[in-house]
Design a protein around this motif. Structure first.
Motif, PDB file in Angstrom:
ATOM      1  N   UNK A   1       0.935  -1.365   0.084  1.00 13.81           N
ATOM      2  CA  UNK A   1      -0.097   0.041  -0.138  1.00 13.81           C
ATOM      3  C   UNK A   1       0.945   1.277  -0.018  1.00 13.81           C
ATOM      4  N   UNK A   2       0.489   2.382  -0.910  1.00 11.55           N
ATOM      5  CA  UNK A   2       1.269   3.470  -1.036  1.00 11.55           C
ATOM      6  C   UNK A   2       0.959   4.265   0.213  1.00 11.55           C
ATOM      7  N   UNK A   3       1.831   5.393   0.406  1.00 10.59           N
ATOM      8  CA  UNK A   3       1.375   6.369   1.524  1.00 10.59           C
ATOM      9  C   UNK A   3      -0.021   6.962   1.111  1.00 10.59           C
ATOM     10  N   UNK A   4      -0.714   7.189   1.960  1.00 14.12           N
ATOM     11  CA  UNK A   4      -2.049   7.955   2.140  1.00 14.12           C
ATOM     12  C   UNK A   4      -2.486   8.395   3.289  1.00 14.12           C
ATOM     13  N   UNK A   5      -3.695   8.906   3.247  1.00 16.55           N
ATOM     14  CA  UNK A   5      -4.243   9.725   4.424  1.00 16.55           C
ATOM     15  C   UNK A   5      -3.976   8.867   5.870  1.00 16.55           C
ATOM     16  N   UNK A   6      -4.070   7.634   5.515  1.00 19.06           N
ATOM     17  CA  UNK A   6      -4.144   6.745   6.658  1.00 19.06           C
ATOM     18  C   UNK A   6      -2.664   6.405   7.198  1.00 19.06           C
ATOM     19  N   UNK A   7      -1.663   6.668   6.488  1.00 13.78           N
ATOM     20  CA  UNK A   7      -0.588   6.290   6.855  1.00 13.78           C
ATOM     21  C   UNK A   7       0.683   6.122   5.908  1.00 13.78           C
ATOM     22  N   UNK A   8       1.939   5.635   6.079  1.00 14.13           N
ATOM     23  CA  UNK A   8       3.023   5.766   5.239  1.00 14.13           C
ATOM     24  C   UNK A   8       2.797   4.662   4.280  1.00 14.13           C
ATOM     25  N   UNK A   9       3.941   4.396   3.322  1.00 17.52           N
ATOM     26  CA  UNK A   9       3.930   3.263   2.438  1.00 17.52           C
ATOM     27  C   UNK A   9       4.158   2.051   3.447  1.00 17.52           C
ATOM     28  N   UNK A  10       3.228   0.933   3.093  1.00 16.18           N
ATOM     29  CA  UNK A  10       3.198  -0.237   4.184  1.00 16.18           C
ATOM     30  C   UNK A  10       2.803  -1.251   3.434  1.00 16.18           C
ATOM     31  N   UNK A  11       2.951  -2.457   4.305  1.00 14.84           N
ATOM     32  CA  UNK A  11       2.522  -3.836   3.833  1.00 14.84           C
ATOM     33  C   UNK A  11       1.174  -4.310   4.472  1.00 14.84           C
ATOM     34  N   UNK A  12       0.368  -5.052   3.570  1.00 13.71           N
ATOM     35  CA  UNK A  12      -0.867  -5.155   4.297  1.00 13.71           C
ATOM     36  C   UNK A  12      -1.529  -6.565   3.950  1.00 13.71           C
ATOM     37  N   UNK A  13      -1.439  -7.494   4.851  1.00 11.27           N
ATOM     38  CA  UNK A  13      -1.777  -8.925   4.500  1.00 11.27           C
ATOM     39  C   UNK A  13      -3.069  -9.168   5.230  1.00 11.27           C
ATOM     40  N   UNK A  14      -3.732  -8.186   5.694  1.00  9.09           N
ATOM     41  CA  UNK A  14      -5.249  -8.319   6.367  1.00  9.09           C
ATOM     42  C   UNK A  14      -6.243  -9.117   5.406  1.00  9.09           C
ATOM     43  N   UNK A  15      -7.214  -9.756   5.946  1.00  5.71           N
ATOM     44  CA  UNK A  15      -8.256 -10.437   5.071  1.00  5.71           C
ATOM     45  C   UNK A  15      -9.012  -9.132   4.221  1.00  5.71           C
ATOM     46  N   UNK A  16      -9.131  -8.135   4.906  1.00  5.89           N
ATOM     47  CA  UNK A  16      -9.876  -7.024   4.331  1.00  5.89           C
ATOM     48  C   UNK A  16      -9.202  -6.436   3.063  1.00  5.89           C
ATOM     49  N   UNK A  17      -7.945  -6.079   3.238  1.00  2.48           N
ATOM     50  CA  UNK A  17      -7.050  -5.760   2.092  1.00  2.48           C
ATOM     51  C   UNK A  17      -6.811  -6.867   0.933  1.00  2.48           C
ATOM     52  N   UNK A  18      -6.597  -7.832   1.359  1.00  3.55           N
ATOM     53  CA  UNK A  18      -6.497  -8.838   0.321  1.00  3.55           C
ATOM     54  C   UNK A  18      -7.826  -9.195  -0.490  1.00  3.55           C
ATOM     55  N   UNK A  19      -8.869  -9.255   0.160  1.00  5.09           N
ATOM     56  CA  UNK A  19     -10.042  -9.349  -0.458  1.00  5.09           C
ATOM     57  C   UNK A  19     -10.378  -8.060  -1.468  1.00  5.09           C
ATOM     58  N   UNK A  20     -10.118  -6.973  -0.914  1.00  2.57           N
ATOM     59  CA  UNK A  20     -10.370  -5.633  -1.803  1.00  2.57           C
ATOM     60  C   UNK A  20      -9.501  -5.522  -2.763  1.00  2.57           C
ATOM     61  N   UNK A  21      -8.254  -5.958  -2.626  1.00  9.49           N
ATOM     62  CA  UNK A  21      -7.298  -6.074  -3.768  1.00  9.49           C
ATOM     63  C   UNK A  21      -7.430  -7.116  -5.006  1.00  9.49           C
ATOM     64  N   UNK A  22      -8.246  -8.283  -4.414  1.00 12.55           N
ATOM     65  CA  UNK A  22      -8.409  -8.975  -5.688  1.00 12.55           C
ATOM     66  C   UNK A  22      -9.732  -8.727  -6.352  1.00 12.55           C
ATOM     67  N   UNK A  23     -10.525  -8.171  -5.557  1.00  6.86           N
ATOM     68  CA  UNK A  23     -11.667  -7.894  -6.254  1.00  6.86           C
ATOM     69  C   UNK A  23     -11.342  -6.702  -7.311  1.00  6.86           C
ATOM     70  N   UNK A  24     -10.577  -5.942  -6.729  1.00  5.36           N
ATOM     71  CA  UNK A  24     -10.070  -4.653  -7.788  1.00  5.36           C
ATOM     72  C   UNK A  24      -9.471  -5.177  -8.996  1.00  5.36           C
ATOM     73  N   UNK A  25      -8.422  -6.111  -8.667  1.00  5.36           N
ATOM     74  CA  UNK A  25      -7.742  -6.558  -9.922  1.00  5.36           C
ATOM     75  C   UNK A  25      -8.457  -7.341 -10.888  1.00  5.36           C
ATOM     76  N   UNK A  26      -9.387  -8.156 -10.289  1.00 10.43           N
ATOM     77  CA  UNK A  26     -10.389  -8.848 -11.282  1.00 10.43           C
ATOM     78  C   UNK A  26     -10.941  -7.854 -12.008  1.00 10.43           C
ATOM     79  N   UNK A  27     -11.507  -6.763 -11.483  1.00  5.58           N
ATOM     80  CA  UNK A  27     -12.339  -5.642 -12.185  1.00  5.58           C
ATOM     81  C   UNK A  27     -11.530  -4.962 -13.457  1.00  5.58           C
TER      82      UNK A  27
END
Length: 323
Positions: free
Chosen positions: A93-119
């Motif tokens: 995840x790149x830097x945004x309003x929530x925080x710096x550049x970071x890594x995120x293996x939370x289930x919410x982020x993985x699911x959200x990322x997959x849905x966006x990639x498929x689209x």
């Protein structure tokens, strides 16, 4: 050439992968254009013509535009999808309003990322989903749950990792009810630390190597496909400007071109063939969008370097003899 471990999960998968990071017009916020779509079609065709049927993406590549323009190409030629394998990555995840550049293996982020990639990719499923870079806060049981959900839904068929060492892979695998099918690492004639780690075992000269001992052997033992990113060394030995290069790089470039003439092939093919010669059955990723370089790289599957030539390239790239 040795069996490609990934073929157990993706039948008839090519020994080379086309890396799509250069698609979409660059790392900017500009919209994709017809020229970018045309380039994507040409890259797909050049890759397929060269025998490549595996395409590597990540949700962050050119800020999502690489997937978007690839999906546009698939929407214009939907018949292509059944003749290719697509993998993508998530977790950065790149830097945004929530925080710096970071890594995120939370289930919410993985699911959200997959849905966006498929689209963006205009497809119903990924053949492989990779976790892009190790997340220090990863909870393996949480990852296992979301992986199971994605597999059961048919959105992801296989799961893999990128830039992980053996202990991280082993820790994650114990929580999963499906195999880790691949690990993508930086490996090339220039970035040869994956070889150095074994060569300098028990030698103090290897104390500063940033590669975990046994990771290559772990992948080989458990039939985890090793993929190499940066495989072409950014053209260092196959045509790049060497005015500021080290003497070792200059010498290696000369040797690569000498061997290319000897094997009646291209400099790119020799650089890739060096990876293919390794008994781990490495699957190199070709990240160029240049048609000539794609073709030249694909010729590597027809080159079988001798042991002596493999070592000559390795020692030349190191710049000094082995211990």
């Amino acid at each position: 050439m040795l069996h490609t471990p990934l073929a157990k999960h993706l039948p008839h998968v090519s020994k080379l992968v086309f890396g799509c990071m250069g698609l979409g017009g660059g790392w900017n916020k500009d919209a994709i254009t017809d020229a970018h779509v045309k380039q994507t079609h040409e890259c797909i065709d050049n890759a397929i013509e060269g025998g490549i049927n595996f395409f590597d993406h990540a949700d962050i590549y050119t800020f999502g535009k690489a997937e978007q323009v690839f999906g546009k190409a698939l929407s214009e030629r939907p018949e292509l999808r059944e003749h290719m394998y697509i993998q993508s990555k998530c977790g950065i995840r790149f830097e945004d309003d929530l925080g710096p550049k970071r890594y995120d293996f939370s289930s919410k982020w993985i699911e959200q990322s997959v849905e966006a990639s498929l689209k963006r990719l205009n497809t119903d499923y990924l053949d492989v989903l990779m976790l892009h870079r190790p997340d220090p806060l990863m909870e393996v049981n949480e990852i296992a749950r979301i992986f199971s959900c994605l597999k059961e839904s048919g959105k992801v068929r296989n799961f893999a990792v990128s830039n992980m060492q053996q202990h991280q892979m082993n820790f994650l695998q114990h929580a999963l009810d499906m195999p880790i099918v691949a690990n993508q690492i930086e490996a090339s004639l220039q970035k040869h630390q994956f070889v150095d780690e074994g060569v300098y075992a028990g030698n103090s000269d290897g104390k500063d190597l940033n590669f975990t001992p046994g990771s290559i052997e772990y992948c080989r033992h458990f039939e985890i496909q090793i993929q190499s990113w940066g495989s072409l060394c950014q053209g260092l030995y196959s045509g790049s400007d060497l005015s500021n290069a080290s003497q070792a790089d200059i010498n290696t470039s000369l040797l690569v071109n000498k061997l290319a003439a000897l094997y009646d092939t291209s400099a790119e093919a020799i650089v890739i063939a060096w990876l293919l010669r390794h008994p781990a059955s490495i699957q190199p990723i070709i990240g160029t969008t240049n048609a000539k370089r794609i073709k030249a790289s694909c010729d590597a599957v027809n080159v079988q370097l001798t042991r002596e030539h493999w070592y000559a390239l390795y020692v030349s790239a190191k710049g000094h003899e082995l211990p």
